[in-house]
Design a protein around this motif. Structure first.
Motif, PDB file in Angstrom:
ATOM      1  N   LEU A   1      -1.182  -2.460   9.141  1.00  0.00           N
ATOM      2  CA  LEU A   1      -0.145  -1.922   8.265  1.00  0.00           C
ATOM      3  C   LEU A   1       1.190  -1.938   8.988  1.00  0.00           C
ATOM      4  O   LEU A   1       1.293  -1.469  10.122  1.00  0.00           O
ATOM      5  CB  LEU A   1      -0.477  -0.482   7.851  1.00  0.00           C
TER       6      LEU A   1
ATOM      7  N   VAL B   1       0.853  -1.182   0.000  1.00  0.00           N
ATOM      8  CA  VAL B   1       0.000   0.000   0.000  1.00  0.00           C
ATOM      9  C   VAL B   1       0.892   1.236   0.000  1.00  0.00           C
ATOM     10  O   VAL B   1       1.867   1.300   0.743  1.00  0.00           O
ATOM     11  CB  VAL B   1      -0.909   0.018   1.255  1.00  0.00           C
TER      12      VAL B   1
ATOM     13  N   ALA C   1       5.799  -7.794   8.313  1.00  0.00           N
ATOM     14  CA  ALA C   1       4.427  -8.034   7.860  1.00  0.00           C
ATOM     15  C   ALA C   1       4.206  -9.519   7.572  1.00  0.00           C
ATOM     16  O   ALA C   1       3.172 -10.083   7.946  1.00  0.00           O
ATOM     17  CB  ALA C   1       4.119  -7.205   6.621  1.00  0.00           C
TER      18      ALA C   1
ATOM     19  N   TRP D   1       3.819   0.723   2.558  1.00  0.00           N
ATOM     20  CA  TRP D   1       3.407  -0.030   3.728  1.00  0.00           C
ATOM     21  C   TRP D   1       3.014  -1.427   3.275  1.00  0.00           C
ATOM     22  O   TRP D   1       2.629  -1.634   2.128  1.00  0.00           O
ATOM     23  CB  TRP D   1       2.217   0.640   4.412  1.00  0.00           C
ATOM     24  N   TYR D   2       3.085  -2.367   4.189  1.00  0.00           N
ATOM     25  CA  TYR D   2       2.715  -3.751   3.903  1.00  0.00           C
ATOM     26  C   TYR D   2       1.522  -4.096   4.772  1.00  0.00           C
ATOM     27  O   TYR D   2       1.569  -3.957   5.985  1.00  0.00           O
ATOM     28  CB  TYR D   2       3.908  -4.677   4.175  1.00  0.00           C
ATOM     29  N   GLU D   3       0.432  -4.505   4.108  1.00  0.00           N
ATOM     30  CA  GLU D   3      -0.827  -4.726   4.803  1.00  0.00           C
ATOM     31  C   GLU D   3      -1.134  -6.205   4.931  1.00  0.00           C
ATOM     32  O   GLU D   3      -1.094  -6.950   3.955  1.00  0.00           O
ATOM     33  CB  GLU D   3      -1.961  -4.037   4.037  1.00  0.00           C
TER      34      GLU D   3
ATOM     35  N   ASP E   1       5.589  -1.250   8.299  1.00  0.00           N
ATOM     36  CA  ASP E   1       6.510  -0.585   7.371  1.00  0.00           C
ATOM     37  C   ASP E   1       7.650  -1.489   6.922  1.00  0.00           C
ATOM     38  O   ASP E   1       8.469  -1.093   6.102  1.00  0.00           O
ATOM     39  CB  ASP E   1       7.051   0.714   7.961  1.00  0.00           C
TER      40      ASP E   1
ATOM     41  N   ARG F   1       1.052   5.093   0.995  1.00  0.00           N
ATOM     42  CA  ARG F   1       0.376   6.139   1.771  1.00  0.00           C
ATOM     43  C   ARG F   1       1.393   7.178   2.174  1.00  0.00           C
ATOM     44  O   ARG F   1       2.466   6.851   2.671  1.00  0.00           O
ATOM     45  CB  ARG F   1      -0.261   5.564   3.042  1.00  0.00           C
TER      46      ARG F   1
END
Length: 44
Positions: A21, A5, A28, A12-14, A23, A7
């Protein structure tokens, strides 16, 4: 599976299970392996 993602100009890793989220992609992936898709433990 972890999705990426963008932003605020940052990647970011969701977690697709709970939406958390992170970083760092490795963090993640580690989170997602242990995610039970319930409320995140940090809210308890």
């Amino acid at each position: 599976m972890v999705s990426t993602v963008e932003r605020d100009g940052q990647t970011w890793y969701e977690c697709e299970e709970c939406g958390l989220l992170l970083d760092d992609e490795d963090d993640a992936k580690a989170h997602e392996e242990n995610c039970d898709a319930e409320d995140p433990s940090y809210l308890q």
